[in-house]
Design a protein around this motif. Structure first.
Motif, short mmCIF file in Angstrom:
data_model
loop_
_atom_site.label_atom_id
_atom_site.label_comp_id
_atom_site.label_asym_id
_atom_site.label_seq_id
_atom_site.Cartn_x
_atom_site.Cartn_y
_atom_site.Cartn_z
N TYR A 268 86.59 -25.46 66.03
CA TYR A 268 86.06 -25.71 67.37
C TYR A 268 87.10 -25.55 68.48
O TYR A 268 86.84 -25.90 69.63
CB TYR A 268 85.40 -27.10 67.41
N GLU A 269 88.25 -24.98 68.11
CA GLU A 269 89.34 -24.83 69.10
C GLU A 269 88.86 -24.12 70.36
O GLU A 269 89.17 -24.54 71.48
CB GLU A 269 90.51 -24.06 68.45
N ASP A 270 88.08 -23.05 70.20
CA ASP A 270 87.65 -22.27 71.37
C ASP A 270 86.63 -23.00 72.24
O ASP A 270 86.39 -22.62 73.38
CB ASP A 270 87.08 -20.92 70.94
N LEU A 271 86.02 -24.07 71.70
CA LEU A 271 85.02 -24.82 72.48
C LEU A 271 85.66 -25.87 73.38
O LEU A 271 85.00 -26.38 74.30
CB LEU A 271 84.08 -25.59 71.54
N LEU A 272 86.91 -26.20 73.12
CA LEU A 272 87.51 -27.35 73.80
C LEU A 272 87.45 -27.27 75.33
O LEU A 272 87.19 -28.29 75.99
CB LEU A 272 88.95 -27.59 73.31
N PRO A 273 87.64 -26.09 75.95
CA PRO A 273 87.56 -26.04 77.42
C PRO A 273 86.17 -26.39 77.98
O PRO A 273 86.04 -26.66 79.17
CB PRO A 273 87.92 -24.58 77.76
#
Ligand SMILES: O=C(CO)[C@H](O)[C@H](O)COP(=O)(O)O
Ligand SMILES: [Fe+2]
Length: 228
Positions: A122-127
């Protein structure tokens, strides 16, 4: 950011919720656990109770939705008066769309991970998020023992937040108490949910202050917080 303490009303007297909210005067948020007896094997409260509670207290509501189909229900909790809404990624069909919808309606958007759910996919969802919740017990019940095997996940999540330069809050929930809060803060958490440790105390407001002091002190000595 200063450490925030969110008492969980799961450990409060549900027949006296307005008074129980006042009993933790000085808390940063009131944590409201919504359980549907499907996503977790327990049933608590829903939209009408959140609406009434929002009218009864000035403390902002942090709604933790442990429910199936949050894509359908989460926006209704914003309309009911929640200032922050957390959905579980394991239950969400479209987490990015849902986070955007929660933000568009005017609340902080937050996503929760059960203990066995890793952060890395989920790294890319954090923003897209204002807060990430790392569960430190299996969701469903208050008063469970803190899972210290979650500490490496908290550390790795804090590293991802720093790597991307995000203003994301990192919440921990489950078994947070005077004996575990410092380890959570040192690992990188900055928002602490505490149910039994607050409402089980003789003076809940004093328990909130004491937990906050412990968390602040541990954060001040933590390597992740040195450049904050
Ligand atoms: O989400 C939760 C349980 O699923 C609760 O917020 C949590 O368990 C708080 O209770 P305690 O601090 O007593 O563990
Ligand atoms: Fe919770």
């Amino acid at each position: 950011m200063a450490a925030q303490i969110n008492p969980s009303i799961l450990s409060a007297d549900f027949a006296r919720l307005a008074e129980e909210a006042k009993a933790v005067d000085g808390a940063d948020w009131l944590h409201v656990d919504v359980m549907d007896n499907h996503f977790v094997p327990n049933l608590t409260l829903g939209v009408p109770v959140v609406e009434s509670l929002a009218r009864a207290t000035d403390t902002p509501l942090d709604c933790h939705l442990m429910i199936e189909d949050p894509d359908r229900w989460a926006p209704q909790y914003v309309e009911a008066g929640a200032s922050s809404v957390t959905f579980h990624v394991e239950a969400a069909a479209a987490p990015v769309r849902l986070a955007r919808e929660i933000r568009a309606k005017g609340a902080r958007a937050s996503m929760a991970l059960k203990p066995a759910t890793p952060i890395e996919p989920y790294e890319d969802l954090l923003p897209e998020l204002d807060m990430l919740l790392i569960m430190t017990v299996e969701p469903g019940f208050g008063g469970q023992a803190f899972l210290d095997i979650m500490l490496p996940k908290i550390r790795r999540t804090r590293e991802l937040i720093s790597k991307h330069g995000l203003e994301l809050w990192l919440q921990v929930d489950g078994g947070v108490s005077a004996s575990t809060i410092e380890r959570c803060a040192e690992a990188g958490a900055d928002v602490f949910v505490a149910g039994s440790a607050v409402y089980g105390a003789a003076d809940p407001a004093e328990a909130v202050r004491a937990l906050r002091t412990q968390a602040q002190t541990a954060t001040a000595g933590a390597s992740w917080a040195c450049d904050h």
